[in-house]
Design an enzyme around this catalytic site. Structure first.
Site, PDB file in Angstrom:
ATOM      1  CG  ASN A  52      -1.962   1.250   1.204  1.00  0.00           C
ATOM      2  OD1 ASN A  52      -1.539   2.138   1.141  1.00  0.00           O
ATOM      3  ND2 ASN A  52      -3.233   0.623   1.441  1.00  0.00           N
ATOM      4  CG  HIS A  63      -5.956  -0.720  -1.734  1.00  0.00           C
ATOM      5  ND1 HIS A  63      -7.229  -1.172  -1.556  1.00  0.00           N
ATOM      6  CD2 HIS A  63      -5.823   0.506  -1.189  1.00  0.00           C
ATOM      7  CE1 HIS A  63      -7.902  -0.295  -0.867  1.00  0.00           C
ATOM      8  NE2 HIS A  63      -7.121   0.779  -0.644  1.00  0.00           N
ATOM      9  CD  GLU A  65      -4.771  -6.632  -1.716  1.00  0.00           C
ATOM     10  OE1 GLU A  65      -4.671  -5.394  -1.776  1.00  0.00           O
ATOM     11  OE2 GLU A  65      -5.491  -7.240  -0.891  1.00  0.00           O
ATOM     12  CB  CYS A  90     -10.669  -3.714  -0.175  1.00  0.00           C
ATOM     13  SG  CYS A  90      -9.923  -2.962  -1.773  1.00  0.00           S
ATOM     14  CB  CYS A  93      -7.765  -5.838  -4.033  1.00  0.00           C
ATOM     15  SG  CYS A  93      -6.845  -4.092  -3.756  1.00  0.00           S
ATOM     16  CG  ASP A 153      -6.131   2.151   2.203  1.00  0.00           C
ATOM     17  OD1 ASP A 153      -5.477   2.973   1.483  1.00  0.00           O
ATOM     18  OD2 ASP A 153      -5.916   0.851   2.398  1.00  0.00           O
TER      19      ASP A 153
END
Lengths: 164, 164
Positions: A52, A63, A65, A90, A93, A153
């Site tokens: 991140n 993010h 990923e 999330c 992702c 975030d």
């Protein structure tokens, strides 16, 4: 509901998680949000790793990923790849994993946050949750100390006002 | 199922789409995949615009909506923002819209591709499909001429082998 895909056999998942965890620790040392990820080929070859970078690059799309996916460059077939991430992905992702057909996801922990892991499993993605205590400790401590940044975030609006 | 949110009133959606369309045309001129997007505030102020840059930057994460979201920088509350995109958002970009709580999505066309637009509407996002002929013509022509590159961009594995 599809049958969950199988993780390629013979992999040491804890060893793969070490790479994502190191990324998260690097992010923490930089003043960032400590989430790390890495994309591996079925044989365990590292394709890309990332973390991140919202704070470090002022980039809300960075993010972990997505950062690891970007680092892996253009791949033609993700079906046998494995996304390893310190925290449950999330929706953003998770959508990445679905759209590009990443076959397996290995998650450090989903105690601090739950994203699209059940959705992905229902769609036939192999989802493994390691419940890694290092990851849980790192993330829970960070969230307690930085609630406003964490909420930013994940798109949660609050009045904390402690944005970094 | 939540009630769909309302688009802020008084906006000329075709005018907002012009910005996304110009981005897509720029991408096409660069040899890229012609998908453009722009994120607007509720009053129509442009927050960020972007385009698919898979080819230009060798970046598979640079879908148009993500590129526009990135360009808008860190925002604290996306609930009243509007994501305008020339093509229906894929699962990756639909996940972005969900995770960050973007309130409205305006789509040029969803004839060439269907992504997460129904999912988003079911979740309460305001989804408007303009059925813009410029967008449909541009995208259908591109896909017909570049099936391999297009499939790569949406994670479809084929044997076309015409990757750019």
């Amino acid at each position: 509901m599809s049958s969950p895909a199988d993780l390629p056999s013979g992999l040491d998942l804890s060893h793969l998680m070490d790479t994502a965890y190191r990324q998260a620790r690097s992010g923490l040392e930089e003043g960032g949000i400590p989430i790390g990820a890495a994309l591996f080929a079925a044989d365990g070859t590292l394709l890309g790793e990332g973390r991140n970078r919202r704070v470090q690059q002022d980039d809300p799309s960075a993010h972990a990923e997505t950062d690891a996916f970007r680092a892996a460059g253009r791949q033609r077939d993700y079906s046998s790849t494995i996304m390893v991430t310190t925290l449950a992905p999330c929706w953003y992702c998770s959508g990445l994993i679905r759209q590009f057909g990443i076959g397996s996801v290995v998650i450090g922990e989903n105690r601090s946050f739950q994203g699209g892991e059940d959705w992905l499993a229902d769609l036939g993605v192999s989802v493994t949750i390691l419940d890694d205590e290092r990851c849980t400790a790192m993330m829970s401590k960070f969230i307690a100390a930085n609630p406003g940044l964490w909420n930013e975030d994940i798109g949660v609006v609050d009045d904390e006002g402690d944005r970094a």
